[in-house]
Structures are given as C-alpha cells and as structure tokens.
Design a protein around this motif. Sequence first.
Motif, PDB file in Angstrom:
ATOM      1  N   LYS A  64      67.743 -10.547   2.773  1.00  0.00           N
ATOM      2  CA  LYS A  64      67.626 -11.104   3.251  1.00  0.00           C
ATOM      3  C   LYS A  64      69.311 -11.628   2.469  1.00  0.00           C
ATOM      4  N   PRO A  65      69.412 -13.034   3.517  1.00  0.00           N
ATOM      5  CA  PRO A  65      71.466 -13.263   2.882  1.00  0.00           C
ATOM      6  C   PRO A  65      71.354 -14.492   1.793  1.00  0.00           C
ATOM      7  N   TYR A  66      69.764 -14.620   1.304  1.00  0.00           N
ATOM      8  CA  TYR A  66      69.734 -15.773   0.909  1.00  0.00           C
ATOM      9  C   TYR A  66      68.745 -16.192  -0.457  1.00  0.00           C
ATOM     10  N   PHE A  67      68.214 -16.827  -0.887  1.00  0.00           N
ATOM     11  CA  PHE A  67      67.347 -16.919  -2.306  1.00  0.00           C
ATOM     12  C   PHE A  67      66.076 -17.815  -2.353  1.00  0.00           C
ATOM     13  N   VAL A  68      65.170 -17.115  -2.584  1.00  0.00           N
ATOM     14  CA  VAL A  68      63.883 -17.705  -2.193  1.00  0.00           C
ATOM     15  C   VAL A  68      63.495 -18.014  -3.235  1.00  0.00           C
ATOM     16  N   CYS A  69      63.178 -19.574  -3.128  1.00  0.00           N
ATOM     17  CA  CYS A  69      62.890 -20.179  -4.336  1.00  0.00           C
ATOM     18  C   CYS A  69      61.243 -20.872  -4.541  1.00  0.00           C
ATOM     19  N   ALA A  70      60.438 -20.226  -5.453  1.00  0.00           N
ATOM     20  CA  ALA A  70      59.307 -20.425  -5.810  1.00  0.00           C
ATOM     21  C   ALA A  70      58.993 -22.139  -7.390  1.00  0.00           C
ATOM     22  N   GLU A  71      58.210 -22.677  -6.927  1.00  0.00           N
ATOM     23  CA  GLU A  71      58.199 -24.329  -8.094  1.00  0.00           C
ATOM     24  C   GLU A  71      56.745 -23.699  -9.338  1.00  0.00           C
ATOM     25  N   LEU A  72      56.822 -23.872 -10.667  1.00  0.00           N
ATOM     26  CA  LEU A  72      56.172 -23.022 -11.071  1.00  0.00           C
ATOM     27  C   LEU A  72      54.803 -24.429 -10.944  1.00  0.00           C
ATOM     28  N   GLN A  73      53.853 -23.771 -10.904  1.00  0.00           N
ATOM     29  CA  GLN A  73      52.323 -24.769 -10.233  1.00  0.00           C
ATOM     30  C   GLN A  73      50.931 -24.228 -10.740  1.00  0.00           C
ATOM     31  N   GLU A  74      51.452 -24.077 -12.082  1.00  0.00           N
ATOM     32  CA  GLU A  74      50.335 -23.609 -12.403  1.00  0.00           C
ATOM     33  C   GLU A  74      48.429 -23.984 -12.818  1.00  0.00           C
ATOM     34  N   LEU A  75      47.700 -22.804 -12.264  1.00  0.00           N
ATOM     35  CA  LEU A  75      46.429 -23.635 -11.736  1.00  0.00           C
ATOM     36  C   LEU A  75      45.618 -23.570 -13.183  1.00  0.00           C
ATOM     37  N   PRO A  76      44.338 -24.241 -13.533  1.00  0.00           N
ATOM     38  CA  PRO A  76      43.759 -23.874 -14.430  1.00  0.00           C
ATOM     39  C   PRO A  76      42.800 -22.451 -14.134  1.00  0.00           C
TER      40      PRO A  76
END
Length: 93
Positions: A64-76
């Motif tokens: 695809k012509p774009y980036f997908v950004c994901a946030e670090l949301q660590e679970l216990p």
Amino acid sequence: MTRPGRFETGSRAGPFVATEKSLSALTEDGYEIRGNLGTALILQKAASVYSCQIPPDPDSLGFKPYFVCAELQELPRDATAETETGPASQTKN
C-alpha cells in the motif's frame, strides 16, 4: 499471507494496537525513529512507542502507498495468560 483486519484501526498484533496516526503526523509531533523491528520502524517520544510499517497489498502483490502506525499497549502478563488459556484456575491452599 496477511491476516484479515491486521492493519485495521483498533486491531491488536502482539503488544501493538493499530491507530489512525500517520508516520508524518508522529514525526511532526516530536517522535523520533529509533530503529526497526523486522520491517517496521520504531518511533519513540519519552515513554510512548509506535511501530510503523507499510501494509502489503495482496491485489497487486506489492505494498500500500502509506504506513500503518500501531501504539505499544502492553497487557499485563496475568491478562495475557487469561486470554490465551481462558480464566486462570483457582487453587485452594
């Protein structure tokens, strides 16, 4: 092959949750590229971490012509074990 919905906003891949934020918006907000994890760029600002990657395009066998950004949301760890194996068993001592 890419899992369905893996790059959709709100979907979880390990400790990362996909967002609507773009790579350019994050860098404009002061995030810095700190390295890479596989094919993803790792961005950091203080304790906040994002992973940005270009999603594959199965129709064109390209990307695809774009980036997908994901946030670090660590679970216990306790929550992770419960979601993988069901509720933790209760033992009496």
